[in-house]
Design an enzyme around this catalytic site. Structure first.
Site, mmCIF file in Angstrom:
data_model
loop_
_atom_site.group_PDB
_atom_site.id
_atom_site.type_symbol
_atom_site.label_atom_id
_atom_site.label_comp_id
_atom_site.label_asym_id
_atom_site.label_seq_id
_atom_site.Cartn_x
_atom_site.Cartn_y
_atom_site.Cartn_z
ATOM 1 N N SER A 171 0.833 -1.197 0.000
ATOM 2 C CA SER A 171 0.000 0.000 0.000
ATOM 3 C C SER A 171 0.872 1.253 0.000
ATOM 4 C CB SER A 171 -0.906 -0.023 1.232
ATOM 5 O OG SER A 171 -1.776 1.081 1.211
ATOM 6 N N LEU B 40 2.452 1.806 -3.406
ATOM 7 C CA LEU B 40 1.484 2.350 -4.360
ATOM 8 C C LEU B 40 1.304 3.851 -4.149
ATOM 9 C CD1 LEU B 40 -1.304 -0.382 -4.420
ATOM 10 C CD2 LEU B 40 0.060 0.394 -6.362
ATOM 11 N N HIS B 41 1.474 4.289 -2.908
ATOM 12 C CA HIS B 41 1.308 5.710 -2.605
ATOM 13 C C HIS B 41 2.553 6.515 -2.930
ATOM 14 C CE1 HIS B 41 -2.137 4.190 -0.420
ATOM 15 N NE2 HIS B 41 -2.543 5.423 -0.197
ATOM 16 N N GLY B 42 3.594 5.867 -3.395
ATOM 17 C CA GLY B 42 4.794 6.610 -3.730
ATOM 18 C C GLY B 42 5.782 6.648 -2.585
#
Lengths: 442, 354
Positions: free
Chosen positions: A326, A329-331
């Site tokens: 997660s 995915l958020h960088g």
């Protein structure tokens, strides 16, 4: 000469914040909503599927351009790369893992090398949705849920589906193909779109104009120095929450307007897409419930394509890997990574502790609400409510702590550390204490 | 060179005595400005505080005067709260439109009051404009300069830029454009400090922006005017007051400019307050310097800053006494929507300078 009087404040708030916020909120999204509607209507014209896919690709490209201008090429590059990998590995049975690694490398390179932070940050949401779609498609192909590699136009239609390309959420490839079938226009479909749109604007107003001034203007609680720090943290947290709900309801609006987001049971069609459940986050039973209610499609995605696949390594490892995925995915934001990792530990420890308490006390005190036919002996006693209430208060405190510093644009590590230090690392210490307690009652 | 400076300083002082400063005389409007209806042009001549140019402005824009009277009141209260911990006794501002030397001369304190007044009058006019109290102004047009490609304009928040600053500037700068207000150096100082005050106001009214997007990304950005207090502006100007620059006049080319007295290599910054005359220490009473002294001023025994008893009392020591405070306590909020409180008495120890 202190702060504004209450009456003056509300006057100022109306003209200075409420009005501009609504105006800008609608101004920036009306074109997206219009394109979703046009796409939906055109799909009802009985076009061949090829043209349906093509029309949503065109709509998707246009909205990407609207929001990101020429920077949209990075999203396009990502999708082309994904299709290339899928095509080259069309005879392989490990497309899922391989594509995941490829996407990870692309995102890391983008984060570290390709462009300035502000621009990348702007598009991160769309990149994330594209990545999730491609990964889910790859794994579904491996498992045979999708029986063959889709044609280029089908793939691009899925990736650039105008209803989800900007604000999400992730939907599965099969859901997209269902949407292409194009259900009838109906009052319930229209009402769902309108209601979600109204909700999103309401959440935007709360995020911008109510939460930052909650204390003492809306709720006259003043408090001493220590309490004021927590009240301010709660304001920041609430503002961030409602920003998320704004995006979630907006995603519901665009998805429904474009013709997806329904469930069908024996000819009974329901336009019931739900992305976030605000009440479950603001009045939480547990942090587990908060995490799943924050973004349901993402929870589903993480559960299906990360957690279950990692479960073979043990539940703790699976949870940590899920939160790591997660975060990625958020960088590469230290702040988001730190928050999500902390959240991972908090939810895991709460989950195992409540499970243990549930077994020892034979009571309904699990992280998730018991079904009505569960076999626990104690269900509605006062002390059961007290235990659950205590965990709810804890969850509220964790949420305030974790959400106290969400200014996504500055990813400075020291700022996060500083903010948590101001709040005495309360959640970390409490989580540690609960873990010790859990070990004691094993 | 030193003799020349001394002569010049004496000359300036003499002129200041002959022509009392009227740059902020309009602060005297608080005395009886609120009792006037401001609906007839002859009201503009009834009061002491306005110079001829301001009277003209008053006649042409009668509806502005309520805002300006309010600005005068706000300036005084902001000044009072800002300097309660300093030796300088702000009460001299109450004597407007006639000032004692601490404000009549080009002192550091005068620089602060002048810039604050300029900021507050623009602020008051802008707010009156935004709330629809001024029929002569309307919502600002879309600004030509864009803050950022994705910046979207939102509403009437920017009345300050086009109307508040313009009218505020016309009003507060008016006395200084009149040669009779004092020597050129004095007027230059005042104009500069007015501009600094307005700049601080501009800076404090920056738009607040917020990002919204999937997982906190920035797909949508909304901006709105932040709610501001005068106290924010006042605090900012006070820090500029503390770091103000002493200047002397200098002929540069065909123009007369103010340059720093100490380091003569750099020009005066646009965000710097400037002053011409050094201030006394304000410890003892001295009418010639406009110093009321710190005797009987309240101080803080436990503080270490300018409000501490050591500094406030200038080493003379302090007297202690007790005071009984009656205040609200145990306040409770009743849904919906009022607060009820009990009354409590509390004894506190106070300290005043000897």
């Amino acid at each position: 000469m202190g702060s504004l009087s209450r009456q003056a404040f509300f006057q100022e708030l109306g003209s200075g914040c409420l009005l501009p916020t609504v105006q800008q909120g609608l101004e920036q999204v009306w074109q997206l909503l219009l394109i979703c509607l046009v796409c939906r209507l055109s799909w009802r014209l009985g076009l061949p599927n090829f043209l349906k896919h093509l029309s949503t690709v065109v709509g998707g490209f246009y909205t990407l351009y609207l929001f990101f201008e020429l920077h949209m090429v990075w999203v396009v590059l990502l999708s082309l790369l994904c299709y290339l990998i899928l095509f080259l590995c069309r005879h392989s049975s490990s497309r899922g893992p391989f594509l995941s690694i490829t996407i990870l490398i692309y995102l890391l390179l983008g984060e570290l090398h390709m462009m300035d932070t502000t621009t990348w940050h702007k598009m991160r949401g769309s990149q994330m949705v594209v990545a999730m779609k491609a990964v889910s498609l790859a794994f579904d192909l491996d498992k045979g849920i999708v029986d063959k590699v889709p044609s280029p136009v089908e793939f691009m239609g899925y990736i650039y589906f105008v209803g989800t390309v900007i604000f999400g959420p992730w939907i599965s490839f099969n859901s997209y193909m269902d949407a292409v079938e194009s259900r009838k226009l109906s009052v319930s479909w229209f009402m769902k779109s309108v209601i979600s749109c109204v909700k999103s604007q309401l959440c935007l107003l709360i995020s911008n104009c109510v939460a930052p001034y909650l204390f003492p203007y809306f709720i006259p609680v003043f408090g001493n120095k220590l309490l004021r720090k927590w009240l301010q943290a709660y304001e920041n947290s609430l503002s961030f929450h409602f920003s998320n709900y704004f995006v979630s309801f907006l995603g519901e609006t665009t998805t429904t307007l474009a013709g997806a987001g329904f469930t069908e049971e024996k000819d009974n069609l329901k336009w019931d897409m739900t992305i976030a459940k605000p009440l479950y986050v603001e009045f939480p039973r547990s942090m587990v419930e908060v995490v799943t209610s924050w973004n349901l499609p993402m929870s589903r995605w993480l559960n299906t394509y990360v957690f279950r696949k990692a479960l073979r390594y043990g539940s703790f490892t699976a949870i940590i890997m899920t939160y790591t995925a997660s975060a990625l995915l958020h960088g590469l934001s230290f702040h988001i990574g730190a928050v999500l990792l902390t959240l991972g530990f908090i939810t895991y420890i709460e989950h195992v502790l409540r499970k243990r308490l549930s077994a020892i006390l034979n009571a309904c005190v699990l992280s998730k609400r018991c079904p009505s036919d569960c076999k626990h002996r104690h269900k509605k006693e006062l002390w059961v409510y007290l235990i659950n209430g205590t965990f709810s208060m804890l969850a509220l405190l964790h949420l305030t702590y974790l959400g106290s510093d969400f200014r996504p644009q500055d990813g400075v590590a020291s700022h996060t550390i500083q903010k948590w230090t101001q709040l005495s690392w309360t959640s970390h210490w409490l989580t540690f204490a609960l873990w010790v307690f859990y070990r004691l009652i094993l | 060179m030193t003799e020349y400076r001394n002569f010049l300083l004496l000359f300036i002082t003499s002129l200041s005595v002959i022509y009392p400063c009227t740059g902020i005389s309009w602060l005297g409007l608080t005395i009886n400005g609120s009792s006037v209806g401001w609906n007839q042009t002859h009201h503009c001549k009834l009061l002491d505080g306005l110079v001829p140019d301001q009277q003209q402005l008053c006649k042409r824009n009668l509806e502005l005067m309520h805002s300006i009277v309010r600005a005068a009141r706000l300036t005084k209260s902001a000044c009072t709260s800002s300097f309660s911990d300093m030796r300088w006794n702000w009460s001299s501002i109450e004597s407007a439109p006639h000032f004692t030397p601490d404000l009549a001369k080009g002192t550091r304190e005068a620089a602060f009051v002048v810039s604050l007044a300029a900021a507050v009058v623009s602020h008051a006019i802008a707010r009156a404009c935004a709330s629809g109290d001024l029929p002569s102004c309307s919502c600002a047009a879309m600004p030509s300069e864009q803050a950022a490609p994705d910046f979207r304009w939102g509403g009437c928040g920017d009345n300050l830029r086009y109307y508040g600053l313009q009218m505020g500037s016309a009003f507060s700068d008016a006395p200084m454009r009149n040669r009779r207000s004092g020597p050129q150096d004095f007027r230059l100082m005042q104009l500069h400090n007015n501009a600094v005050g307005r700049q601080v106001l501009m800076d404090s009214l920056e738009m607040k922006c917020k990002c919204h997007g999937v997982s906190g990304s920035c797909s949508v950005k909304t901006c709105w005017k932040g709610l501001q207090d005068i106290s924010t502006i006042s605090a900012d100007l006070k820090s500029k007051y503390l770091s103000a620059t002493k200047v002397i006049p200098r002929q540069i080319g065909t123009r007369r400019q103010l340059v720093p007295r100490e380091m003569e290599v750099r020009p005066v910054g646009e965000n710097e307050l400037v002053y011409l005359v050094s201030s006394p220490d304000y410890c003892t009473q001295n009418a010639k310097q406009g110093s009321l002294g710190t005797t009987d001023r309240q101080c803080n025994k436990t503080a270490s800053g300018s409000e501490s008893c050591g500094l406030m009392c200038c080493g003379r020591g302090y007297n202690a006494y007790t005071e009984v405070l009656v205040e609200r306590c145990q306040c409770k909020y009743h849904w919906c929507c009022y607060v009820s409180c009990k009354t409590c008495k509390r004894t506190v120890e106070r300290y005043v300078s000897k």
